[in-house]
Design a protein around this motif. Structure first.
Motif, mmCIF file in Angstrom:
data_model
loop_
_atom_site.group_PDB
_atom_site.id
_atom_site.type_symbol
_atom_site.label_atom_id
_atom_site.label_comp_id
_atom_site.label_asym_id
_atom_site.label_seq_id
_atom_site.Cartn_x
_atom_site.Cartn_y
_atom_site.Cartn_z
ATOM 1 N N ASN A 32 0.865 -1.176 0.000
ATOM 2 C CA ASN A 32 0.000 0.000 0.000
ATOM 3 C C ASN A 32 0.903 1.228 0.000
ATOM 4 N N ASP A 33 0.797 2.078 -1.015
ATOM 5 C CA ASP A 33 1.738 3.191 -1.138
ATOM 6 C C ASP A 33 1.580 4.235 -0.041
ATOM 7 N N GLU A 34 0.539 4.096 0.784
ATOM 8 C CA GLU A 34 0.390 4.989 1.932
ATOM 9 C C GLU A 34 1.100 4.445 3.169
ATOM 10 N N TRP A 35 1.604 3.231 3.074
ATOM 11 C CA TRP A 35 2.309 2.628 4.193
ATOM 12 C C TRP A 35 3.790 2.985 4.132
ATOM 13 N N PRO A 36 4.554 2.777 5.226
ATOM 14 C CA PRO A 36 5.964 3.206 5.262
ATOM 15 C C PRO A 36 6.810 2.560 4.157
ATOM 16 N N ASP A 37 7.712 3.356 3.617
ATOM 17 C CA ASP A 37 8.651 2.843 2.622
ATOM 18 C C ASP A 37 9.836 2.208 3.355
ATOM 19 N N GLU A 38 9.512 1.161 4.094
ATOM 20 C CA GLU A 38 10.495 0.454 4.923
ATOM 21 C C GLU A 38 10.427 -1.035 4.612
ATOM 22 N N PRO A 39 11.576 -1.715 4.634
ATOM 23 C CA PRO A 39 11.568 -3.160 4.338
ATOM 24 C C PRO A 39 10.914 -3.968 5.447
ATOM 25 N N PHE A 40 10.283 -5.075 5.053
ATOM 26 C CA PHE A 40 9.756 -6.007 6.043
ATOM 27 C C PHE A 40 10.885 -6.627 6.845
ATOM 28 N N GLU A 41 10.612 -6.893 8.120
ATOM 29 C CA GLU A 41 11.480 -7.758 8.932
ATOM 30 C C GLU A 41 10.612 -8.944 9.319
ATOM 31 N N LEU A 42 10.853 -10.094 8.692
ATOM 32 C CA LEU A 42 9.911 -11.204 8.755
ATOM 33 C C LEU A 42 10.425 -12.349 9.631
ATOM 34 N N TYR A 43 9.525 -12.885 10.447
ATOM 35 C CA TYR A 43 9.804 -14.013 11.338
ATOM 36 C C TYR A 43 8.733 -15.072 11.117
ATOM 37 N N GLY A 44 9.160 -16.323 10.974
ATOM 38 C CA GLY A 44 8.178 -17.369 10.740
ATOM 39 C C GLY A 44 8.705 -18.740 11.092
ATOM 40 N N ALA A 45 7.890 -19.728 10.796
ATOM 41 C CA ALA A 45 8.210 -21.110 11.145
ATOM 42 C C ALA A 45 9.313 -21.661 10.250
ATOM 43 N N ALA A 46 10.134 -22.537 10.808
ATOM 44 C CA ALA A 46 11.157 -23.234 10.032
ATOM 45 C C ALA A 46 10.495 -24.242 9.093
ATOM 46 N N THR A 47 11.242 -24.655 8.074
ATOM 47 C CA THR A 47 10.679 -25.546 7.058
ATOM 48 C C THR A 47 10.357 -26.931 7.603
ATOM 49 N N THR A 48 10.888 -27.286 8.772
ATOM 50 C CA THR A 48 10.562 -28.576 9.402
ATOM 51 C C THR A 48 9.250 -28.518 10.177
ATOM 52 N N SER A 49 8.640 -27.342 10.211
ATOM 53 C CA SER A 49 7.448 -27.126 11.024
ATOM 54 C C SER A 49 6.173 -27.392 10.240
ATOM 55 N N GLY A 50 5.205 -27.998 10.906
ATOM 56 C CA GLY A 50 3.893 -28.153 10.306
ATOM 57 C C GLY A 50 3.202 -26.815 10.104
ATOM 58 N N THR A 51 3.538 -25.833 10.935
ATOM 59 C CA THR A 51 2.995 -24.483 10.763
ATOM 60 C C THR A 51 3.461 -23.900 9.438
ATOM 61 N N PHE A 52 4.729 -24.101 9.098
ATOM 62 C CA PHE A 52 5.239 -23.666 7.799
ATOM 63 C C PHE A 52 4.451 -24.329 6.672
ATOM 64 N N ASP A 53 4.265 -25.635 6.773
ATOM 65 C CA ASP A 53 3.560 -26.367 5.719
ATOM 66 C C ASP A 53 2.136 -25.854 5.551
ATOM 67 N N TYR A 54 1.454 -25.637 6.676
ATOM 68 C CA TYR A 54 0.057 -25.199 6.590
ATOM 69 C C TYR A 54 -0.035 -23.784 6.028
ATOM 70 N N PHE A 55 0.795 -22.877 6.522
ATOM 71 C CA PHE A 55 0.792 -21.498 6.034
ATOM 72 C C PHE A 55 1.134 -21.463 4.545
ATOM 73 N N ASN A 56 2.099 -22.275 4.152
ATOM 74 C CA ASN A 56 2.502 -22.333 2.748
ATOM 75 C C ASN A 56 1.340 -22.793 1.866
ATOM 76 N N GLU A 57 0.617 -23.799 2.318
ATOM 77 C CA GLU A 57 -0.504 -24.324 1.544
ATOM 78 C C GLU A 57 -1.680 -23.357 1.523
ATOM 79 N N ALA A 58 -2.005 -22.767 2.686
ATOM 80 C CA ALA A 58 -3.194 -21.922 2.787
ATOM 81 C C ALA A 58 -3.002 -20.541 2.182
#
Length: 324
Positions: free
Chosen positions: A161-187
């Motif tokens: 959204n061009d009204e949002w800050p022109d700043e890079p994301f700092e992203l944190y998430g589940a490791a690839t061995t995690s079922g949470t990663f698999d579910y988020f990836n699929e959904a």
């Protein structure tokens, strides 16, 4: 290694506080105790999903109050890490899982004479969180989430959204061995793209909490339980799947409004382990407690009574087969 009982908690120390304090010692089960795992005796060895961990931990604590002589060894390894390195290798009795077992894992289990039995135990509202100071955002569409988390997608908030800050994301998430990663990836990501790899990947959900707390431009995702422990220091994002913004909660997960990030949670029990009375007793106890408020206390939707009864029927049939 045995679990301490909560029967004599100090004044003012509740169950959630006890579990948080006890978790470090309890999660060390894979590394210590009697070698790696005790293959026989009065032991129940559990690994797997960090998302399911709070449910199993709470139920295990209650079980230990009534069964202090049973040794419960419990650790977070991720769903896939638990299946691949421990459960299907015959080293644990139970695997916590935030997704269903994969075909390759079923094959690995079969090669090691392990027969997995699936039991749904709760429902989770997988939650996307940001820093409380990110006052420009309260809701994201599934397409916006996909753009943020897919490989070669957006890199800055202003890309969404061009009204949002022109700043890079700092992203944190589940490791690839995690079922949470698999579910988020699929959904969210889907089959036509890949989950981005340039993010802080971890099996430790509290590391995600700390990362998001520490940066105004951070975002992360994990099971609802870890948000419910920190509602004042991180902000949950509502998700619009086409019918308007819906905030993650036990209620919206239960009534089916929170899509597509509501998901079932499981434990898998090795049928062969049901030959041990300690495992039989613990799994029976688990199935009954999974339909109580103990599950909602840690941030998930409990089983219905009908699903509890289905689980118990399946369990007793398996026990009869191995003990006949």
């Amino acid at each position: 290694m045995s679990r301490d009982s909560t029967a004599s908690l100090p004044a003012g120390l509740g169950r959630r506080d006890f579990l948080a304090a006890a978790g470090v010692g309890l999660s060390g089960g894979l590394a210590g105790c009697t070698g790696v795992f005790a293959a026989e005796g009065n032991n129940v060895n559990i690994a797997g999903s960090s998302t399911v961990f709070p449910v199993t931990e709470a139920i295990a604590s209650s079980f230990s109050e009534e069964n202090p002589t049973v040794n419960l060894s419990l650790s977070k390894t991720g769903t896939g890490g638990g299946f691949g390195n421990f459960f299907c290798a015959g080293r644990t009795d139970i695997n916590n899982a935030s997704r269903t077992i994969a075909d390759a894992e079923v094959e690995q289990c079969g090669n090691n004479d392990v027969t997995p039995i699936e039991f749904p135990i709760a429902t989770d509202a997988l939650t996307v969180v940001v820093n409380p100071n990110a006052d420009w955002i309260d809701c994201l569409t599934v397409e916006q989430l996909r753009e943020i988390w897919r490989a070669d997608g957006a890199t800055h908030w202003s890309d969404i959204n061009d009204e949002w800050p022109d700043e890079p994301f700092e992203l944190y998430g589940a490791a690839t061995t995690s079922g949470t990663f698999d579910y988020f990836n699929e959904a969210i990501i889907g089959e036509e793209a890949n989950h981005r790899s340039d993010y802080h990947a971890t099996e430790r959900d509290r590391t995600i909490v700390q990362g998001v707390q520490g940066s105004e431009y951070a975002m992360g995702y994990f099971g609802f339980s870890f948000y419910s422990e920190n509602p004042d220091s991180i902000k949950a994002i509502s998700v619009d799947d086409g019918d308007g913004c819906v905030k993650p909660s036990i209620e919206t997960a239960m009534n089916g409004e929170y899509t597509p990030l509501s998901r079932p949670l499981f434990i898998y029990v090795a049928k062969e382990s049901l030959e041990k009375s300690a495992v039989r007793d613990f799994v029976r106890f688990y199935m009954k407690r999974a339909a109580t408020d103990l599950v909602s206390e840690v941030g998930y939707v409990p089983l219905t009574e009908d699903k509890r009864d289905e689980n118990l029927e399946k369990l007793e049939a398996a026990i009869e087969e191995v003990t006949a």
